[in-house]
Design a protein around this motif. Structure first.
Motif, PDB file in Angstrom:
ATOM      1  N   ASN A 192       0.820  -1.217   0.000  1.00  0.00           N
ATOM      2  CA  ASN A 192       0.000   0.000   0.000  1.00  0.00           C
ATOM      3  C   ASN A 192       0.860   1.277   0.000  1.00  0.00           C
ATOM      4  O   ASN A 192       0.602   2.208   0.756  1.00  0.00           O
ATOM      5  CB  ASN A 192      -0.944   0.011   1.208  1.00  0.00           C
ATOM      6  CG  ASN A 192      -1.826  -1.224   1.246  1.00  0.00           C
ATOM      7  OD1 ASN A 192      -2.247  -1.739   0.222  1.00  0.00           O
ATOM      8  ND2 ASN A 192      -2.089  -1.723   2.444  1.00  0.00           N
ATOM      9  N   SER A 193       1.888   1.294  -0.855  1.00  0.00           N
ATOM     10  CA  SER A 193       2.835   2.414  -0.888  1.00  0.00           C
ATOM     11  C   SER A 193       2.542   3.456  -1.961  1.00  0.00           C
ATOM     12  O   SER A 193       2.945   4.607  -1.815  1.00  0.00           O
ATOM     13  CB  SER A 193       4.258   1.893  -1.144  1.00  0.00           C
ATOM     14  OG  SER A 193       4.755   1.201  -0.040  1.00  0.00           O
ATOM     15  N   PHE A 194       1.880   3.042  -3.051  1.00  0.00           N
ATOM     16  CA  PHE A 194       1.820   3.911  -4.225  1.00  0.00           C
ATOM     17  C   PHE A 194       0.390   4.158  -4.696  1.00  0.00           C
ATOM     18  O   PHE A 194      -0.460   3.274  -4.659  1.00  0.00           O
ATOM     19  CB  PHE A 194       2.630   3.304  -5.379  1.00  0.00           C
ATOM     20  CG  PHE A 194       4.095   3.181  -5.073  1.00  0.00           C
ATOM     21  CD1 PHE A 194       4.920   4.289  -5.085  1.00  0.00           C
ATOM     22  CD2 PHE A 194       4.643   1.944  -4.741  1.00  0.00           C
ATOM     23  CE1 PHE A 194       6.266   4.186  -4.790  1.00  0.00           C
ATOM     24  CE2 PHE A 194       5.987   1.827  -4.441  1.00  0.00           C
ATOM     25  CZ  PHE A 194       6.804   2.955  -4.468  1.00  0.00           C
ATOM     26  N   ASP A 195       0.186   5.384  -5.173  1.00  0.00           N
ATOM     27  CA  ASP A 195      -1.094   5.745  -5.793  1.00  0.00           C
ATOM     28  C   ASP A 195      -1.131   5.317  -7.256  1.00  0.00           C
ATOM     29  O   ASP A 195      -2.208   5.072  -7.809  1.00  0.00           O
ATOM     30  CB  ASP A 195      -1.309   7.260  -5.689  1.00  0.00           C
ATOM     31  CG  ASP A 195      -1.341   7.716  -4.245  1.00  0.00           C
ATOM     32  OD1 ASP A 195      -2.363   7.493  -3.582  1.00  0.00           O
ATOM     33  OD2 ASP A 195      -0.323   8.265  -3.764  1.00  0.00           O
ATOM     34  N   VAL A 196       0.036   5.287  -7.892  1.00  0.00           N
ATOM     35  CA  VAL A 196       0.145   4.872  -9.292  1.00  0.00           C
ATOM     36  C   VAL A 196       1.436   4.065  -9.459  1.00  0.00           C
ATOM     37  O   VAL A 196       2.474   4.428  -8.889  1.00  0.00           O
ATOM     38  CB  VAL A 196       0.180   6.085 -10.252  1.00  0.00           C
ATOM     39  CG1 VAL A 196       0.460   5.644 -11.696  1.00  0.00           C
ATOM     40  CG2 VAL A 196      -1.127   6.864 -10.204  1.00  0.00           C
ATOM     41  N   ILE A 197       1.358   3.001 -10.232  1.00  0.00           N
ATOM     42  CA  ILE A 197       2.548   2.282 -10.697  1.00  0.00           C
ATOM     43  C   ILE A 197       2.451   2.209 -12.213  1.00  0.00           C
ATOM     44  O   ILE A 197       1.413   1.815 -12.750  1.00  0.00           O
ATOM     45  CB  ILE A 197       2.653   0.880 -10.086  1.00  0.00           C
ATOM     46  CG1 ILE A 197       2.724   0.976  -8.557  1.00  0.00           C
ATOM     47  CG2 ILE A 197       3.880   0.139 -10.640  1.00  0.00           C
ATOM     48  CD1 ILE A 197       2.728  -0.365  -7.837  1.00  0.00           C
ATOM     49  N   ALA A 198       3.522   2.603 -12.891  1.00  0.00           N
ATOM     50  CA  ALA A 198       3.464   2.757 -14.348  1.00  0.00           C
ATOM     51  C   ALA A 198       4.584   1.984 -15.046  1.00  0.00           C
ATOM     52  O   ALA A 198       5.640   2.546 -15.347  1.00  0.00           O
ATOM     53  CB  ALA A 198       3.522   4.235 -14.712  1.00  0.00           C
ATOM     54  N   PRO A 199       4.353   0.688 -15.305  1.00  0.00           N
ATOM     55  CA  PRO A 199       5.313  -0.051 -16.121  1.00  0.00           C
ATOM     56  C   PRO A 199       5.104   0.297 -17.607  1.00  0.00           C
ATOM     57  O   PRO A 199       4.097  -0.097 -18.200  1.00  0.00           O
ATOM     58  CB  PRO A 199       4.973  -1.525 -15.852  1.00  0.00           C
ATOM     59  CG  PRO A 199       3.904  -1.514 -14.793  1.00  0.00           C
ATOM     60  CD  PRO A 199       3.263  -0.175 -14.852  1.00  0.00           C
ATOM     61  N   ILE A 200       6.011   1.049 -18.147  1.00  0.00           N
ATOM     62  CA  ILE A 200       5.918   1.476 -19.542  1.00  0.00           C
ATOM     63  C   ILE A 200       7.023   0.769 -20.336  1.00  0.00           C
ATOM     64  O   ILE A 200       8.203   0.982 -20.083  1.00  0.00           O
ATOM     65  CB  ILE A 200       6.054   3.011 -19.665  1.00  0.00           C
ATOM     66  CG1 ILE A 200       4.990   3.736 -18.830  1.00  0.00           C
ATOM     67  CG2 ILE A 200       5.994   3.444 -21.136  1.00  0.00           C
ATOM     68  CD1 ILE A 200       3.547   3.531 -19.277  1.00  0.00           C
ATOM     69  N   PHE A 201       6.611  -0.074 -21.276  1.00  0.00           N
ATOM     70  CA  PHE A 201       7.557  -0.861 -22.086  1.00  0.00           C
ATOM     71  C   PHE A 201       8.530  -1.645 -21.200  1.00  0.00           C
ATOM     72  O   PHE A 201       9.736  -1.655 -21.441  1.00  0.00           O
ATOM     73  CB  PHE A 201       8.307   0.034 -23.086  1.00  0.00           C
ATOM     74  CG  PHE A 201       7.402   0.683 -24.095  1.00  0.00           C
ATOM     75  CD1 PHE A 201       6.577  -0.080 -24.903  1.00  0.00           C
ATOM     76  CD2 PHE A 201       7.355   2.065 -24.225  1.00  0.00           C
ATOM     77  CE1 PHE A 201       5.727   0.515 -25.830  1.00  0.00           C
ATOM     78  CE2 PHE A 201       6.512   2.667 -25.139  1.00  0.00           C
ATOM     79  CZ  PHE A 201       5.687   1.893 -25.951  1.00  0.00           C
ATOM     80  N   PHE A 202       7.991  -2.280 -20.174  1.00  0.00           N
ATOM     81  CA  PHE A 202       8.792  -3.112 -19.269  1.00  0.00           C
ATOM     82  C   PHE A 202       8.457  -4.563 -19.581  1.00  0.00           C
ATOM     83  O   PHE A 202       7.439  -5.090 -19.129  1.00  0.00           O
ATOM     84  CB  PHE A 202       8.467  -2.776 -17.815  1.00  0.00           C
ATOM     85  CG  PHE A 202       9.395  -3.406 -16.816  1.00  0.00           C
ATOM     86  CD1 PHE A 202      10.597  -3.972 -17.190  1.00  0.00           C
ATOM     87  CD2 PHE A 202       9.056  -3.435 -15.476  1.00  0.00           C
ATOM     88  CE1 PHE A 202      11.455  -4.540 -16.260  1.00  0.00           C
ATOM     89  CE2 PHE A 202       9.900  -4.007 -14.524  1.00  0.00           C
ATOM     90  CZ  PHE A 202      11.103  -4.562 -14.925  1.00  0.00           C
ATOM     91  N   HIS A 203       9.328  -5.206 -20.378  1.00  0.00           N
ATOM     92  CA  HIS A 203       9.055  -6.549 -20.888  1.00  0.00           C
ATOM     93  C   HIS A 203       9.878  -7.579 -20.141  1.00  0.00           C
ATOM     94  O   HIS A 203      11.097  -7.472 -20.070  1.00  0.00           O
ATOM     95  CB  HIS A 203       9.338  -6.599 -22.394  1.00  0.00           C
ATOM     96  CG  HIS A 203       8.336  -5.834 -23.187  1.00  0.00           C
ATOM     97  ND1 HIS A 203       7.220  -6.424 -23.730  1.00  0.00           N
ATOM     98  CD2 HIS A 203       8.251  -4.516 -23.482  1.00  0.00           C
ATOM     99  CE1 HIS A 203       6.496  -5.497 -24.348  1.00  0.00           C
ATOM    100  NE2 HIS A 203       7.101  -4.333 -24.205  1.00  0.00           N
TER     101      HIS A 203
END
Length: 198
Positions: A96-107
């Protein structure tokens, strides 16, 4: 793998540009400011954009060279980010640390991908969102970037299964032209996902 990315980022040019990913920019702009995690943050384009918007930014990447360039970019933009050099297996954050997590082009390979996406769900606060853009398996025929291994490219079914605990707000495959630095140029086949932790 680390040596490959360090070599790629040694170039003075920002290999994926200095501007944020379009999908990330559009969707984070609609949200209330909070704490965001940028996995595989590379040279920092998305992390720096979020910090300029007022987000508290945590980022990580496998590459020391990526961090060096991200810190330079943050100083150029007069913002601060927290950037850790770590691999996807060792990185950890409290629940419960983040409001948003954004994996962008993380393959990632299948099992690593599943494990990492489960960790992302744990790290999200209730009401928090995953904003993900990645290449689909159709990208294998394009020259605009991404892995040249079908097993590292994603499908809607895989992402829906990974994030089945979330409320899916968007899950689509689409094509668009990328213009993100030297290594993301031209027509691309993409998967876009937004999910919310209930």
């Amino acid at each position: 793998m680390k040596s490959i990315w360090n070599e790629r980022y040694q170039n003075e040019d920002y290999q994926y540009g200095k501007s944020p990913n379009d999908f990330f920019e559009k969707n984070i702009n609609n949200l209330t400011l909070g704490r965001v995690l940028i996995p595989a943050a590379g040279e920092g384009r998305d992390a720096i954009f979020a910090a300029k918007m007022g987000w508290e930014v945590e980022a990580f990447d496998l590459s020391e060279m990526a961090k060096e360039k991200a810190i330079i970019l943050s100083k150029d933009n007069k913002v601060e980010i927290s950037f850790e050099v770590a691999d996807v297996q060792s990185i950890n954050y409290p629940e419960n640390s983040f409001d948003v997590i954004a994996p962008i082009f993380f393959h990632l390979p299948e099992q690593l991908r599943k494990d990492f996406h489960l960790k992302c769900i744990k790290w999200l606060k209730p009401g928090g969102k995953i904003i993900l853009e990645a290449f689909t398996k159709n990208q294998i025929k394009n020259t605009s970037g991404g892995p040249k291994d079908l097993n590292l490219l994603y499908s809607k079914e895989e992402i829906a299964e990974d994030f089945k605990e979330l409320k899916i707000e968007l899950l689509q495959e689409t094509s668009r032209n990328l213009n993100e630095g030297p290594l993301h140029q031209g027509k691309a086949d993409l998967l876009q996902f937004i999910g919310t932790k209930i």
